[in-house]
Design an enzyme around this catalytic site. Structure first.
Site, short mmCIF file in Angstrom:
data_model
loop_
_atom_site.label_atom_id
_atom_site.label_comp_id
_atom_site.label_asym_id
_atom_site.label_seq_id
_atom_site.Cartn_x
_atom_site.Cartn_y
_atom_site.Cartn_z
CB THR A 83 -0.92 0.04 1.24
OG1 THR A 83 -1.38 1.38 1.46
CG2 THR A 83 -0.22 -0.42 2.49
CB THR A 85 -2.28 5.40 2.15
OG1 THR A 85 -2.86 5.96 0.97
CG2 THR A 85 -2.71 6.23 3.35
CB CYS A 197 -3.66 4.62 -4.84
SG CYS A 197 -4.85 3.54 -4.01
#
Length: 234
Positions: A83, A85, A197
């Protein structure tokens, strides 16, 4: 081969792609029936997503600490955080475990540098577009100028990620939104666009973009394959 420890589930849609890409990469390099030695700890994303949106990063950090320690105890030799984030909390992982963290920004930055890009656009969650953790690493280590869309576009892109892509929903209207965001970044001088993302690549492919795409999921998976096969004869 060295064993990779994947921290996944954020979302499982893109984690499944990591599993496929890493195994395809190993098979492509070694041939035959070869596949990657992987340990996967896939977490429940709902509490983590809630923590992100209310700003409770301490709770999210504890999830990562627990995951890293489980993977290290299981025999992993490096960590792959599946990921973008949650790389906001990369220092937490590096403190919690003695294992190397294969940072997603490094795989993207190295690819941009190889291609000769100096100014790039970034499409990602609102957290990744607003906050400095990815942009600063790309700027400081790879000399990249990183452009992001305006705030209203950021909000729309963010909504698509959490309400659609993380749930496996792919809509043509959302593809159009991303295409327009890419075109606008190109008009501002971006030479390439980072899909920052891990779910965006489920929706946007090269044919959707007038600019070269730096898909963080693909590049991160390739870096994981390189680590796993370091020293192996192809």
């Amino acid at each position: 081969m060295r064993t990779l420890g994947l921290i996944g589930g954020m979302s499982w849609e893109s984690t499944a792609l990591y599993y496929k890409l890493i195994n395809q990469g190993v098979a492509g390099r070694l041939g035959g029936l070869h596949s990657a030695p992987l340990l996967l700890h896939s977490i429940d994303f709902a509490p983590v997503a809630h923590a992100q949106h209310v700003g409770d990063w301490d709770s999210a950090a504890q999830v990562l600490r627990d995951s890293a320690r489980r993977l290290e105890a299981g025999g992993a030799q490096a960590l792959v955080l599946c990921t973008n984030t949650m790389h906001k909390l990369a220092p937490v992982l590096e403190e919690a475990s003695s294992l190397p963290l294969l940072h997603i920004a490094d795989s993207v930055g190295e690819a941009a540098r190889r291609a000769g890009h100096g100014r790039v656009g970034l499409l990602a969650t609102g957290f990744t577009m607003r906050e400095p953790f990815l942009k600063e690493r790309l700027a400081q280590r790879y000399g990249l100028e990183v452009l992001v869309p305006p705030e209203d576009t950021q909000q729309s892109l963010h909504r698509v990620i959490y309400e659609e892509l993380c749930r496996g929903v792919l809509l043509e209207d959302s593809r159009t939104l991303y295409r327009r965001a890419i075109a606008a970044l190109g008009q501002r001088g971006a030479q390439a666009v980072i899909l920052g993302c891990t779910e965006i690549g489920l929706l946007i492919q090269a044919a959707d973009s007038e600019l070269p795409l730096l898909d963080s999921t693909v590049l991160h998976a390739q870096a994981a394959v390189d680590f796993a096969l370091a020293g192996e004869a192809a």
